[in-house]
Design an enzyme around this catalytic site. Structure first.
Site, mmCIF file in Angstrom:
data_model
loop_
_atom_site.group_PDB
_atom_site.id
_atom_site.type_symbol
_atom_site.label_atom_id
_atom_site.label_comp_id
_atom_site.label_asym_id
_atom_site.label_seq_id
_atom_site.Cartn_x
_atom_site.Cartn_y
_atom_site.Cartn_z
ATOM 1 N N ARG A 187 -3.106 14.118 68.456
ATOM 2 C CA ARG A 187 -2.398 14.818 67.405
ATOM 3 C C ARG A 187 -2.808 14.133 66.106
ATOM 4 O O ARG A 187 -2.855 12.894 66.039
ATOM 5 C CB ARG A 187 -0.882 14.686 67.646
ATOM 6 C CG ARG A 187 -0.062 15.632 66.834
ATOM 7 C CD ARG A 187 -0.205 17.055 67.301
ATOM 8 N NE ARG A 187 0.548 17.926 66.398
ATOM 9 C CZ ARG A 187 0.173 19.143 66.061
ATOM 10 N NH1 ARG A 187 -0.927 19.665 66.558
ATOM 11 N NH2 ARG A 187 0.918 19.868 65.241
ATOM 12 N N ARG A 204 8.062 14.763 57.221
ATOM 13 C CA ARG A 204 8.874 13.789 56.480
ATOM 14 C C ARG A 204 8.263 13.474 55.133
ATOM 15 O O ARG A 204 7.079 13.704 54.903
ATOM 16 C CB ARG A 204 9.083 12.509 57.286
ATOM 17 C CG ARG A 204 7.844 11.943 57.929
ATOM 18 C CD ARG A 204 8.197 10.843 58.939
ATOM 19 N NE ARG A 204 7.025 10.506 59.731
ATOM 20 C CZ ARG A 204 7.038 9.726 60.807
ATOM 21 N NH1 ARG A 204 8.166 9.217 61.236
ATOM 22 N NH2 ARG A 204 5.933 9.466 61.464
ATOM 23 N N TYR A 242 0.434 5.495 73.119
ATOM 24 C CA TYR A 242 1.267 5.560 71.923
ATOM 25 C C TYR A 242 1.938 4.197 71.733
ATOM 26 O O TYR A 242 3.061 3.980 72.152
ATOM 27 C CB TYR A 242 2.301 6.666 72.184
ATOM 28 C CG TYR A 242 3.211 7.106 71.071
ATOM 29 C CD1 TYR A 242 3.159 6.573 69.800
ATOM 30 C CD2 TYR A 242 4.148 8.109 71.320
ATOM 31 C CE1 TYR A 242 4.026 7.023 68.809
ATOM 32 C CE2 TYR A 242 5.004 8.568 70.343
ATOM 33 C CZ TYR A 242 4.945 8.015 69.087
ATOM 34 O OH TYR A 242 5.797 8.462 68.124
ATOM 35 N N ASP A 301 3.402 0.882 69.659
ATOM 36 C CA ASP A 301 3.914 0.333 68.412
ATOM 37 C C ASP A 301 3.143 -0.947 68.091
ATOM 38 O O ASP A 301 2.496 -1.528 68.961
ATOM 39 C CB ASP A 301 5.411 0.018 68.553
ATOM 40 C CG ASP A 301 6.249 1.286 68.615
ATOM 41 O OD1 ASP A 301 5.826 2.304 68.040
ATOM 42 O OD2 ASP A 301 7.330 1.262 69.236
HETATM 43 N N1 UDP Z 1 12.338 13.259 66.554
HETATM 44 C C1 UDP Z 1 13.087 14.384 66.238
HETATM 45 N N2 UDP Z 1 13.707 14.460 65.037
HETATM 46 C C2 UDP Z 1 13.629 13.480 64.106
HETATM 47 C C3 UDP Z 1 12.874 12.316 64.424
HETATM 48 C C4 UDP Z 1 12.232 12.242 65.649
HETATM 49 O O1 UDP Z 1 13.168 15.312 67.036
HETATM 50 O O2 UDP Z 1 14.204 13.615 63.023
HETATM 51 C C5 UDP Z 1 11.659 13.202 67.861
HETATM 52 C C6 UDP Z 1 10.270 13.835 67.815
HETATM 53 O O3 UDP Z 1 10.049 14.483 69.054
HETATM 54 C C7 UDP Z 1 9.353 12.633 67.664
HETATM 55 C C8 UDP Z 1 10.077 11.615 68.538
HETATM 56 O O4 UDP Z 1 11.467 11.878 68.302
HETATM 57 O O5 UDP Z 1 8.065 12.902 68.127
HETATM 58 C C9 UDP Z 1 9.745 10.172 68.241
HETATM 59 O O6 UDP Z 1 10.007 9.895 66.880
HETATM 60 P P1 UDP Z 1 9.496 8.602 66.158
HETATM 61 O O7 UDP Z 1 10.217 8.489 64.867
HETATM 62 O O8 UDP Z 1 9.557 7.462 67.098
HETATM 63 O O9 UDP Z 1 7.991 8.991 65.900
HETATM 64 P P2 UDP Z 1 6.860 8.186 65.069
HETATM 65 O O10 UDP Z 1 7.536 7.641 63.855
HETATM 66 O O11 UDP Z 1 6.314 7.159 65.983
HETATM 67 O O12 UDP Z 1 5.888 9.244 64.757
#
Ligand code: UDP
Length: 370
Positions: free
Chosen positions: A252, A284, A353, A355
């Protein structure tokens, strides 16, 4: 003639930690990177006095004392605690899902009331073992939160419906029945003062580094330049290394739109605001100055983050860890096992994936073994 013990392809966090650790053991390393800068995706760049997370926001969090001590030797970490806010059609909710979210959503006050509300919403669904992300999310937080805060966001982030995604993705997020907006459960958390690039600079101190250098070009020119190496650590994509001979792994991707705003030094009041409705194309907005609580800079820098389907030429950010891709990866690893003195590592090489703390952990393990 110059011979290195190790050629490390990729000057990101994984490659840099391994380079430092092997160097400490007396191994001679050369690190190359195709980009014009070190630090891979944790690269931060100063823009108008603000450290901008160029390849997406990175918040360091870990529960491992050893990893926390390791990074604190390299930089001073501040006391930043990630507490994103979700904006759904102008309604604001705290993340991760906790009593503040439940209170705003339903007006409930006590944990028992919140649990009862969730139970009531999912009673008819009879989910015992969630088979996909939708079922997992529903069973954790009920239908309202799923519909408003998860469904649209996840669909945008991954480009497919929650019913076609593994439950593991949503399990990254805590669900809490306390009034606690800390996005992570880890013991330690913070942002390095001065940005992440400085950390990688420190890791690579005293190590030969060549930028703007792709592995392919380097390998082709190495005999002419009289450079050789005994071992190779490749932190790029494993399918690329094998010229996609078994097919392409999927990722992705993300596209970032960054702008400097001169007229305000506080655009959104928080470092991270998620836009959870499906209709808004970005997931975001990051306001970078809030990560380092920068009081002195003038203006602010914001980044809109747009998920995108990965194709050649785009940066591969997230491995797609579904069955087809994992099985293709396993086949590449089988090929890799026949390459003498060649190793794969990091988020790309391991196709995981990961961290940042896990990247460091993996890199330390690798370095101990070699
Ligand atoms: N997620 C969601 N709503 C939000 C934030 C996260 O549904 O407001 C879900 C979404 O499926 C995402 C997953 O939680 O892929 C993991 O989020 P995270 O913030 O860990 O993702 P990263 O910051 O690693 O991209």
């Amino acid at each position: 003639m110059k011979n290195y013990d190790w050629l490390i392809v990729g000057a990101g966090l994984y490659g840099a930690v391994v380079a430092r650790e092997l160097n400490k053991k007396g191994k001679n390393c050369l690190v190359i990177d195709k980009r014009d800068h070190i630090a891979g995706n944790i690269y931060t760049k100063n823009d108008h006095g603000i450290n901008v997370h160029v390849y997406g926001a990175h918040i360091f969090h870990t529960s491992e004392r050893e990893v926390w001590d390791y990074v604190n030797d390299l930089a001073q970490f501040n006391n930043y605690v990630n507490s994103p806010v979700a904006n759904y059609k102008g309604e604001l909710y705290n993340l991760p899902f906790n009593m503040n979210t439940f209170n705003k959503m339903w007006g409930v006050i006590t944990p028992a009331e919140a649990k009862a509300r969730i139970e009531e919403q999912i009673a008819d669904l009879h989910i015992t073992a969630p088979r996909n992300l939708e079922e997992q999310a529903l069973s954790l937080v009920g239908t309202d939160i799923y519909e408003k805060l998860i469904k649209g966001y996840t669909m945008k982030q991954w480009g497919r419906p929650c019913t076609e995604l593994p439950p593991s993705i949503i399990k990254r997020l805590p669900v809490r029945f306390t009034y606690d907006n800390n996005y992570f459960n880890d013991r330690f958390q913070g942002i390095p003062e001065g940005g992440y690039t400085a950390i990688v600079e420190k890791l690579l101190e005293g190590i030969d580094v060549r930028l703007n250098t792709s592995f392919k070009d380097f390998k082709a020119k190495a005999p002419e330049e009289e450079i050789s190496w005994d071992n190779l650590l490749y932190t790029g994509a494993v399918d690329e290394y094998f010229d996609y001979s078994l097919g392409k792994l999927s990722y992705r991707s993300l596209r970032f739109e960054t702008e400097y705003l001169e007229d305000t030094d506080n655009y959104q009041g928080n470092a991270v605001v998620n836009y959870t409705e499906g209709e808004i194309p970005y997931t975001r907005i990051i306001e970078h100055r809030h990560f380092e609580k920068n009081d002195t800079a003038h203006g602010t820098v914001i980044t809109r983050e747009y998920p995108a389907e990965w194709k050649s030429g785009l940066e591969p950010y997230y491995p797609m860890s579904d069955e087809a891709n994992l099985s293709l990866y396993a086949k590449y690893m089988e090929l890799a096992s026949h390459e003498k003195g060649v190793f794969f590592g990091g988020r790309m090489g391991l196709y995981k994936y990961l961290d940042m703390d896990k990247v460091i952990r993996e890199a330390l393990i690798f370095s101990k073994q070699h």
